[in-house]
Every structure is written in structure tokens, then in C-alpha cells.
Design an enzyme around this catalytic site. Structure first.
Site, PDB file in Angstrom:
ATOM      1  N   ASN A 111       0.844  -1.207   0.000  1.00 30.39           N
ATOM      2  CA  ASN A 111       0.000   0.000   0.000  1.00 30.39           C
ATOM      3  C   ASN A 111       0.877   1.254   0.000  1.00 30.39           C
ATOM      4  O   ASN A 111       1.834   1.346   0.762  1.00 30.39           O
ATOM      5  CB  ASN A 111      -0.858  -0.034   1.281  1.00 30.39           C
ATOM      6  CG  ASN A 111      -1.931   1.026   1.336  1.00 30.39           C
ATOM      7  OD1 ASN A 111      -2.701   1.181   0.398  1.00 30.39           O
ATOM      8  ND2 ASN A 111      -1.989   1.769   2.433  1.00 30.39           N
TER       9      ASN A 111
ATOM     10  N   GLU B 147      -7.397   4.812   0.659  1.00 29.12           N
ATOM     11  CA  GLU B 147      -7.412   5.889   1.660  1.00 29.12           C
ATOM     12  C   GLU B 147      -7.868   7.219   1.076  1.00 29.12           C
ATOM     13  O   GLU B 147      -7.348   8.280   1.440  1.00 29.12           O
ATOM     14  CB  GLU B 147      -6.004   6.068   2.273  1.00 29.12           C
ATOM     15  CG  GLU B 147      -5.397   4.799   2.810  1.00 29.12           C
ATOM     16  CD  GLU B 147      -4.109   5.008   3.601  1.00 29.12           C
ATOM     17  OE1 GLU B 147      -3.769   6.161   3.912  1.00 29.12           O
ATOM     18  OE2 GLU B 147      -3.454   4.002   3.901  1.00 29.12           O
TER      19      GLU B 147
ATOM     20  N   HIS C  96      -4.715  10.062  -1.395  1.00 27.46           N
ATOM     21  CA  HIS C  96      -4.870  11.301  -0.619  1.00 27.46           C
ATOM     22  C   HIS C  96      -4.603  12.445  -1.604  1.00 27.46           C
ATOM     23  O   HIS C  96      -3.458  12.696  -1.981  1.00 27.46           O
ATOM     24  CB  HIS C  96      -3.847  11.365   0.522  1.00 27.46           C
ATOM     25  CG  HIS C  96      -4.075  10.337   1.580  1.00 27.46           C
ATOM     26  ND1 HIS C  96      -5.131  10.416   2.462  1.00 27.46           N
ATOM     27  CD2 HIS C  96      -3.406   9.207   1.897  1.00 27.46           C
ATOM     28  CE1 HIS C  96      -5.088   9.372   3.283  1.00 27.46           C
ATOM     29  NE2 HIS C  96      -4.053   8.627   2.952  1.00 27.46           N
TER      30      HIS C  96
HETATM   31  C1  XIL Z   1      -2.738   8.458   9.733  1.00 24.98           C
HETATM   32  C2  XIL Z   1      -3.868   8.549  10.736  1.00 24.98           C
HETATM   33  O1  XIL Z   1      -5.022   9.023  10.099  1.00 24.98           O
HETATM   34  C3  XIL Z   1      -3.486   9.457  11.857  1.00 24.98           C
HETATM   35  O2  XIL Z   1      -4.500   9.473  12.826  1.00 24.98           O
HETATM   36  C4  XIL Z   1      -2.166   8.991  12.438  1.00 24.98           C
HETATM   37  O3  XIL Z   1      -1.743   9.836  13.387  1.00 24.98           O
HETATM   38  C5  XIL Z   1      -1.113   8.912  11.381  1.00 24.98           C
HETATM   39  O4  XIL Z   1      -1.546   8.087  10.361  1.00 24.98           O
HETATM   40  N1  XIL Z   1      -1.225   7.007   5.110  1.00 24.98           N
HETATM   41  C6  XIL Z   1      -1.525   5.880   5.853  1.00 24.98           C
HETATM   42  C7  XIL Z   1      -2.301   6.013   7.083  1.00 24.98           C
HETATM   43  O5  XIL Z   1      -1.234   4.759   5.408  1.00 24.98           O
HETATM   44  O6  XIL Z   1      -1.974   5.036   8.040  1.00 24.98           O
HETATM   45  C8  XIL Z   1      -2.172   7.384   7.688  1.00 24.98           C
HETATM   46  O7  XIL Z   1      -3.052   7.488   8.791  1.00 24.98           O
HETATM   47  C9  XIL Z   1      -2.471   8.449   6.652  1.00 24.98           C
HETATM   48  C10 XIL Z   1      -1.493   8.352   5.521  1.00 24.98           C
END
Ligand code: XIL
Length: 373
Positions: A217, A283, A253
């Protein structure tokens, strides 16, 4: 037919079609019944479809990350979650720092809570994640370990966590964000073990649960470009070496002024699928903070991006799930991460669906897909 009062039906029939359609639309938007329908119609109005029901009938997964505190404390959170989604990813509860805060001492209470909720509501769980460069416990980051010790610690961690959820968690993000911009990202694992930590992690996960589908991922490699080429080369190499890898998670994201081109996302999904891999959007969220337009325009643009990404995923058979990093603007990681307020998700902070929600409904409704569960 018997249960419908004939007089009422006749009145309905006399209405010009357009008025009827407008009326029904108004009803479903406002939740208000029309005076005509009220007195004698005993036929229940059809429930509006949910994301979940639309996904389910297409054998597709629509998911979100879960904040365990909100799940415990807010009725609207858990009700919306159960109603709209058939897949969940724990936001932090399965990460290394949460599950092994002291060496060899595992704490699974939070993760168990989410898994129990998912089971009670027939939802799939994406286990997230087993190996990452960050969110590591202090004992690990502050300690000095030999290569052999690091290998033992990582193996124990993976085997313990994956075994615990055998039969309950069928998908794991085994390695998360290992790629930098073209070469492997620096981490305690790369430095201490070497690049083979990735292959090892997948082998241990497979050993612990031969049934689970194992994912790599990452973010920033959703479309085409240097990073996605590097991820493609990484996973292709793993498959050639016989590493048990089943899929690639595209995090997604993005923001209103920075997102991959649809055609590139499609091409990337197709080339991964051609390797025999499953693909999931894992995500997705869409930041709005760097866009100067009025809110209404921003929400419309956000809706379009959500709709297009889902449509792209639905058009590729190998893309089996569309997961967002949260569902309500009341609980998104973005404000804390960027230090600025934002509205990146599909429900507002009061759990009212935003335009993005309806864009997803539309993409699912229009999809003719009959996938494989
Ligand atoms: C983020 C969480 O949303 C937060 O609460 C935490 O503090 C840090 O991690 N990529 C990922 C996720 O794979 O695990 C991350 O999540 C966001 C970015």
C-alpha cells in the site's frame, strides 16, 4: 395494487409526469411526504439506496477508515458506518505502536473492538498495517538492535498480529509506504535489515494466514510517473521472486488542486491487473484548503473527483474496493496533519451527505459491474 386506494391512484395518474417526478425528488430530499400521498397510500416508499446496498449488489466493497473513539462514543458515527459501508480499515488501532507498545507485549483491545463491530455488521476488515516507517513504538525507535534481532522482532510482530485475526481479517496492508520518489524510503527496516525486509514481511504474513490477501500500500503512485513506475517495478520483481503478494493499494490522498489524471489512474490499475494483482483504492480523501473558490464550487469539484475515481475503479475488474480515509468531516486526519481546517470527506461534520456522497451513489448506480466477491 390492492393496498393502494384507487382514488388516490387516479389522482396520481392525472398529474403531469414532471410534477410527479419533482414531487418525489422533493420528498426524498426533504423527507416530507406530499399531501396527496399521505391519506391512503399504504405502500411504503422505497428506502433510498445506500452506498453499501449499491456496492453489495455489485459485489463490490465500499469502505472507510475507522476512528475507534468516535465508534465507541458517537451514535451517529456508528449508525452511519453500519448503514453505508461494507468494509472498514482501523485508522490507528492495528499499527505497530498501538499493538506492541512494549516489546513482546501485545495490546489488541482497540482493534478487537473494531473487528467485533465489523463482524456484527457483516463488514470486511482491511488490516492496516504490519510494516511502516513511522508510528513505531519508542522501544523500537530508541533501541539499538542487530539485524538478526530486528528480523526476529518484525517476524514475531507480524505472525502474532496476523494469526490473532485469522478468519476475521482477510486483507492486510503488509508493507505500507516503502517507496520514496523512485527508490526505497529510508526506515529502521531498510537500514537494519536491508531491502529484503519487504519480501520477508509478505512471507511471514502468508505463513501466519494462508487465506489472507496480502497488499502493498502506498501514496503518490496512483497515476503514472516516477513513483508509480518504481512501485510497479517493485511489485513485479516480488512476483518474479515468488513473494506472496496479492494486491496493490492506491491510497489516493489528493486535493482539489493536485490529483492524478483519470486516464493515468486507469492505465496504472490496468498494468497492475495485467500482473495478476488485485487493486484497491485504500485511503481516499480530497483536501479543499488550498482552493480559493467559494465553498459550493469546492464541494462540487470535490464531488467530481470522488465520482471519477470510483468510476475508474469500477471500470477495472481487478479493482475490488473503494475505501476512504474517514467519512465525516468531523473526524478526518487532515486538519491535524496540515494544521488547517478542511472538509475532505463525503459527509459533513453533522453526518449530512455532501455532494461527494451523491457522486458516489451515482457512480455505483450507473455501474453495470458484476464483480467477484
Ligand atoms: C494516519 C492517521 O489518520 C493518523 O491518525 C495517524 O496519526 C497517522 O496516520 N497514510 C496511511 C495512514 O497509510 O496510516 C495514515 O493514517 C495516513 C497516511
Amino acid at each position: 395494487m390492492e393496498s393502494v386506494n384507487l382514488e388516490v391512484l387516479q389522482r396520481f395518474i392525472r398529474l403531469p409526469g414532471i410534477l410527479l417526478i419533482l414531487g418525489i425528488a422533493a420528498c426524498s430530499l426533504t423527507g416530507i411526504q406530499t399531501p396527496i400521498a399521505k391519506p391512503a397510500l399504504t405502500v411504503q416508499p422505497a428506502q433510498a439506496p445506500t452506498l453499501r446496498s449499491l456496492a453489495q449488489s455489485r459485489r463490490f466493497y465500499i469502505g472507510t477508515t475507522v476512528n475507534v473513539n468516535a465508534l465507541r462514543d458517537e451514535a451517529a458515527y456508528s449508525a452511519t458506518l453500519a448503514r453505508e459501508f461494507n468494509m472498514v480499515t482501523p485508522e490507528v488501532s492495528m499499527k505497530f505502536s498501538e499493538t506492541e507498545p512494549q516489546r513482546g507485549i501485545f495490546t489488541f483491545a482497540q482493534a478487537d473492538y473494531i473487528v467485533a463491530f465489523a463482524q456484527a455488521h457483516q463488514m470486511q476488515v482491511r488490516g492496516h498495517n504490519l510494516v511502516w516507517y513511522t508510528d513505531l513504538p519508542a522501544w523500537l525507535t530508541n533501541g539499538k538492535f542487530t539485524r538478526a534481532e530486528l528480523i526476529t522482532m518484525l517476524r514475531d510482530h507480524i505472525i502474532t498480529e496476523v494469526k490473532r485475526y485469522r478468519g476475521q481479517v482477510n486483507i492486510w496492508d503488509v508493507v505500507n509506504e516503502a517507496m520514496g520518489d523512485g527508490t526505497l524510503r529510508d526506515s529502521i527496516w531498510l537500514r537494519g535489515i536491508g531491502p529484503e525486509y519487504i519480501d520477508m514481511a509478505f512471507q511471514w504474513a502468508r505463513e501466519a494466514n494462508p487465506q489472507a490477501r496480502l497488499f502493498y500500500n502506498d501514496y503518490g503512485g496512483e497515476g503514472l510517473g516516477r513513483k508509480s513506475d518504481a512501485i510497479y517495478a517493485l511489485v513485479k520483481g516480488m512476483l518474479q521472486r515468488g513473494v506472496p503478494l496479492d494486491g496493490v493499494g492506491l491510497q489516493m490522498h489528493i486535493s482539489l488542486n493536485s490529483y492524478p489524471n483519470q486516464k493515468d489512474v486507469l492505465a496504472n490499475m490496468q498494468r497492475l491487473a495485467a500482473l495478476g494483482l488485485e487493486v484497491q483504492i485504500t485511503e481516499m480523501d480530497v483536501k479543499t484548503q488550498d482552493d480559493a473558490r467559494p465553498m459550493q464550487a469546492k464541494l462540487a469539484a470535490q464531488a467530481q473527483l470522488y465520482g471519477e475515481m470510483l468510476q475508474t475503479c469500477l471500470s477495472v475488474t481487478a479493482c475490488t474496493a473503494f475505501v476512504m480515509w474517514g467519512f465525516t468531516d468531523a473526524h478526518s486526519w487532515i486538519p491535524a496533519f496540515t494544521g488547517r481546517p478542511d472538509y475532505p470527506l463525503i459527509f459533513d461534520a453533522l453526518y449530512r451527505p455532501k455532494p461527494a456522497y451523491f457522486a458516489l451513489v451515482q457512480a455505483l448506480s450507473q455501474s453495470t459491474r458484476v464483480g467477484v466477491k
